[in-house]
Design a protein around this motif. Structure first.
Motif, PDB file in Angstrom:
ATOM      1  N   ILE A  83      -5.877  10.424   0.307  1.00 57.68           N
ATOM      2  CA  ILE A  83      -6.300   9.666   1.483  1.00 57.68           C
ATOM      3  C   ILE A  83      -7.815   9.494   1.482  1.00 57.68           C
ATOM      4  O   ILE A  83      -8.335   8.424   1.801  1.00 57.68           O
ATOM      5  CB  ILE A  83      -5.826  10.367   2.773  1.00 57.68           C
ATOM      6  CG1 ILE A  83      -4.304  10.279   2.883  1.00 57.68           C
ATOM      7  CG2 ILE A  83      -6.484   9.739   4.003  1.00 57.68           C
ATOM      8  CD1 ILE A  83      -3.730  11.052   4.047  1.00 57.68           C
ATOM      9  N   LYS A  87      -9.742   5.952   1.335  1.00 56.87           N
ATOM     10  CA  LYS A  87     -10.763   5.615   2.329  1.00 56.87           C
ATOM     11  C   LYS A  87     -12.050   5.175   1.646  1.00 56.87           C
ATOM     12  O   LYS A  87     -12.707   4.223   2.073  1.00 56.87           O
ATOM     13  CB  LYS A  87     -11.013   6.834   3.212  1.00 56.87           C
ATOM     14  CG  LYS A  87     -11.808   6.562   4.467  1.00 56.87           C
ATOM     15  CD  LYS A  87     -11.837   7.811   5.326  1.00 56.87           C
ATOM     16  CE  LYS A  87     -12.487   7.542   6.657  1.00 56.87           C
ATOM     17  NZ  LYS A  87     -12.506   8.742   7.509  1.00 56.87           N
ATOM     18  N   PHE A  92      -7.858   0.971   3.171  1.00 52.14           N
ATOM     19  CA  PHE A  92      -7.357   0.821   4.538  1.00 52.14           C
ATOM     20  C   PHE A  92      -7.555  -0.599   5.065  1.00 52.14           C
ATOM     21  O   PHE A  92      -6.822  -1.033   5.960  1.00 52.14           O
ATOM     22  CB  PHE A  92      -8.064   1.815   5.464  1.00 52.14           C
ATOM     23  CG  PHE A  92      -7.692   3.249   5.215  1.00 52.14           C
ATOM     24  CD1 PHE A  92      -6.647   3.578   4.374  1.00 52.14           C
ATOM     25  CD2 PHE A  92      -8.376   4.273   5.841  1.00 52.14           C
ATOM     26  CE1 PHE A  92      -6.297   4.884   4.143  1.00 52.14           C
ATOM     27  CE2 PHE A  92      -8.038   5.602   5.620  1.00 52.14           C
ATOM     28  CZ  PHE A  92      -6.994   5.914   4.769  1.00 52.14           C
ATOM     29  N   LYS A 102      -0.092   2.336  12.905  1.00 55.21           N
ATOM     30  CA  LYS A 102      -0.717   3.491  12.275  1.00 55.21           C
ATOM     31  C   LYS A 102       0.323   4.577  11.985  1.00 55.21           C
ATOM     32  O   LYS A 102       0.256   5.253  10.965  1.00 55.21           O
ATOM     33  CB  LYS A 102      -1.813   4.057  13.181  1.00 55.21           C
ATOM     34  CG  LYS A 102      -3.011   3.147  13.381  1.00 55.21           C
ATOM     35  CD  LYS A 102      -4.029   3.800  14.288  1.00 55.21           C
ATOM     36  CE  LYS A 102      -5.231   2.894  14.509  1.00 55.21           C
ATOM     37  NZ  LYS A 102      -6.229   3.528  15.409  1.00 55.21           N
ATOM     38  N   ILE A 106       1.134   6.477   8.463  1.00 55.77           N
ATOM     39  CA  ILE A 106       1.048   7.939   8.307  1.00 55.77           C
ATOM     40  C   ILE A 106       2.345   8.490   7.736  1.00 55.77           C
ATOM     41  O   ILE A 106       2.349   9.277   6.780  1.00 55.77           O
ATOM     42  CB  ILE A 106       0.734   8.596   9.664  1.00 55.77           C
ATOM     43  CG1 ILE A 106      -0.668   8.190  10.138  1.00 55.77           C
ATOM     44  CG2 ILE A 106       0.833  10.111   9.570  1.00 55.77           C
ATOM     45  CD1 ILE A 106      -0.914   8.483  11.599  1.00 55.77           C
ATOM     46  N   PHE A 162      -8.142  11.908   6.575  1.00 54.78           N
ATOM     47  CA  PHE A 162      -8.554  10.876   7.521  1.00 54.78           C
ATOM     48  C   PHE A 162      -9.870  11.208   8.217  1.00 54.78           C
ATOM     49  O   PHE A 162     -10.638  10.314   8.579  1.00 54.78           O
ATOM     50  CB  PHE A 162      -7.460  10.635   8.566  1.00 54.78           C
ATOM     51  CG  PHE A 162      -6.311   9.824   8.051  1.00 54.78           C
ATOM     52  CD1 PHE A 162      -6.520   8.571   7.507  1.00 54.78           C
ATOM     53  CD2 PHE A 162      -5.015  10.306   8.110  1.00 54.78           C
ATOM     54  CE1 PHE A 162      -5.463   7.813   7.033  1.00 54.78           C
ATOM     55  CE2 PHE A 162      -3.950   9.559   7.643  1.00 54.78           C
ATOM     56  CZ  PHE A 162      -4.170   8.310   7.103  1.00 54.78           C
ATOM     57  N   TYR A 163     -10.122  12.492   8.456  1.00 53.30           N
ATOM     58  CA  TYR A 163     -11.317  12.869   9.193  1.00 53.30           C
ATOM     59  C   TYR A 163     -12.514  13.127   8.285  1.00 53.30           C
ATOM     60  O   TYR A 163     -13.621  13.340   8.768  1.00 53.30           O
ATOM     61  CB  TYR A 163     -11.050  14.106  10.053  1.00 53.30           C
ATOM     62  CG  TYR A 163     -10.389  13.792  11.374  1.00 53.30           C
ATOM     63  CD1 TYR A 163     -11.145  13.588  12.526  1.00 53.30           C
ATOM     64  CD2 TYR A 163      -9.009  13.686  11.469  1.00 53.30           C
ATOM     65  CE1 TYR A 163     -10.534  13.292  13.733  1.00 53.30           C
ATOM     66  CE2 TYR A 163      -8.389  13.391  12.666  1.00 53.30           C
ATOM     67  CZ  TYR A 163      -9.154  13.201  13.803  1.00 53.30           C
ATOM     68  OH  TYR A 163      -8.545  12.905  14.994  1.00 53.30           O
ATOM     69  N   VAL A 243      -3.755  12.763  13.777  1.00 58.17           N
ATOM     70  CA  VAL A 243      -4.043  11.770  12.744  1.00 58.17           C
ATOM     71  C   VAL A 243      -3.993  10.363  13.336  1.00 58.17           C
ATOM     72  O   VAL A 243      -4.835   9.507  13.039  1.00 58.17           O
ATOM     73  CB  VAL A 243      -3.058  11.904  11.567  1.00 58.17           C
ATOM     74  CG1 VAL A 243      -3.207  10.741  10.610  1.00 58.17           C
ATOM     75  CG2 VAL A 243      -3.305  13.212  10.831  1.00 58.17           C
ATOM     76  N   LEU A 247      -7.227   8.099  13.043  1.00 54.96           N
ATOM     77  CA  LEU A 247      -7.187   7.072  12.002  1.00 54.96           C
ATOM     78  C   LEU A 247      -7.918   5.823  12.470  1.00 54.96           C
ATOM     79  O   LEU A 247      -7.498   5.153  13.403  1.00 54.96           O
ATOM     80  CB  LEU A 247      -5.734   6.738  11.645  1.00 54.96           C
ATOM     81  CG  LEU A 247      -5.521   5.546  10.700  1.00 54.96           C
ATOM     82  CD1 LEU A 247      -6.295   5.739   9.405  1.00 54.96           C
ATOM     83  CD2 LEU A 247      -4.039   5.365  10.415  1.00 54.96           C
ATOM     84  N   TRP A 249      -9.031   2.293  10.923  1.00 55.05           N
ATOM     85  CA  TRP A 249      -8.776   1.479   9.744  1.00 55.05           C
ATOM     86  C   TRP A 249     -10.047   1.149   8.966  1.00 55.05           C
ATOM     87  O   TRP A 249     -10.074   1.196   7.756  1.00 55.05           O
ATOM     88  CB  TRP A 249      -8.113   0.164  10.150  1.00 55.05           C
ATOM     89  CG  TRP A 249      -6.708   0.272  10.632  1.00 55.05           C
ATOM     90  CD1 TRP A 249      -6.258  -0.013  11.868  1.00 55.05           C
ATOM     91  CD2 TRP A 249      -5.550   0.679   9.881  1.00 55.05           C
ATOM     92  NE1 TRP A 249      -4.890   0.187  11.953  1.00 55.05           N
ATOM     93  CE2 TRP A 249      -4.444   0.599  10.742  1.00 55.05           C
ATOM     94  CE3 TRP A 249      -5.359   1.092   8.562  1.00 55.05           C
ATOM     95  CZ2 TRP A 249      -3.152   0.932  10.335  1.00 55.05           C
ATOM     96  CZ3 TRP A 249      -4.073   1.415   8.153  1.00 55.05           C
ATOM     97  CH2 TRP A 249      -2.991   1.335   9.028  1.00 55.05           C
TER      98      TRP A 249
END
Length: 256
Positions: A83, A87, A92, A102, A106, A162-163, A243, A247, A249
């Motif tokens: 992921i 990113k 995305f 979303k 996921i 994601f973070y 998430v 998230l 995009w």
């Protein structure tokens, strides 16, 4: 009722689309992924078997710990890294242009991570049966533990991916978190062997409950199976909510 059915149908179709697209993108490197996921648990299992008397209880802990470790690496560590890489490459942006939610995105990624856990886990089960004459006594419970464990650990990896600000940060964080999830919980060893602090903190780690259910499926009744199932479902719900909220995009969301 018709609207609800249409919404559910669209969610399933969108999730399947994401799952297939990610599976096709992974087809050229699946072999090395399976090797990587299997190699570390096998080495750990072989190392632990060198020391001490191989009693049935100890073998159960080592075998179920190896399966938990394999799921943790693929569903948690590898998904977080993938992921983070998606990113960094702005993949995305492509999915943001599609009419999918979303949540579908996921779950599609989580399903893909779960599928990649299957070969390594089956290999470890075959070694258990042929090498140690230790078959799975409750296949249904094993399947439940595998699916819930895969989704809960995939949720951890997804949150990290994601973070994280970049793929490199996601890779570093997952490689730190994975040993903590495996070795700071009663995965390879009984709870009594852990320091007192870890006996309490491990309740907040999904690997503890995955290993517990796997031991029960191999015939080592531990009690509290429904409790572990409920906790893993809670992990899945919380991770999906976090998430889904985090998230973005097209934006970067830092971990700190």
């Amino acid at each position: 009722m018709r609207r609800l059915w249409a919404a559910v149908r669209k969610f399933v179709v969108d999730t399947w689309f994401v799952f297939v697209s990610q599976a096709l993108a992974f087809r050229h490197m699946w072999f090395w992924s399976v090797v990587m996921v299997t190699f570390i648990p096998l080495c750990t299992m072989g190392f632990l078997l060198l020391f001490g008397k191989p009693s049935p209880e100890r073998i159960t802990y080592i075998l179920t710990g190896s399966v938990t470790h394999a799921v943790s690496i693929q569903a948690g560590l590898s998904l977080g890294q993938r992921i983070g890489a998606l990113k960094t490459r702005r993949v995305f942006d492509y999915y943001a242009s599609l009419p999918i939610s979303k949540l579908s995105f996921i779950y599609g990624l989580n399903l893909n991570a779960l599928l990649l856990c299957v070969p390594s886990s089956l290999l470890l089960v075959v070694i258990s049966v042929l090498g140690f004459h230790h078959p799975v006594r409750d296949p249904l419970l094993f399947l439940v533990a595998f699916v819930l464990g895969g989704f809960s650990l995939a949720g951890v990896g997804a949150m990290i991916g994601f973070y994280s600000r970049s793929g490199q940060i996601a890779s570093n964080v997952t490689q730190i978190v994975n040993p903590i999830l495996v070795f700071f919980a009663p995965v390879y060893m009984p709870e009594d062997a852990l320091p007192l602090v870890l006996r309490y903190t491990s309740w907040f780690m999904p690997t503890r409950h995955v290993a517990r259910l796997l031991r029960s499926s191999f015939g080592g009744a531990t009690g509290g199976e429904w409790q572990s199932i409920a906790i893993l479902v809670g992990f899945i719900i919380i991770s999906v909510l976090l998430v889904h909220r985090g998230l973005d995009w097209r934006g970067d969301r830092p971990l700190d």
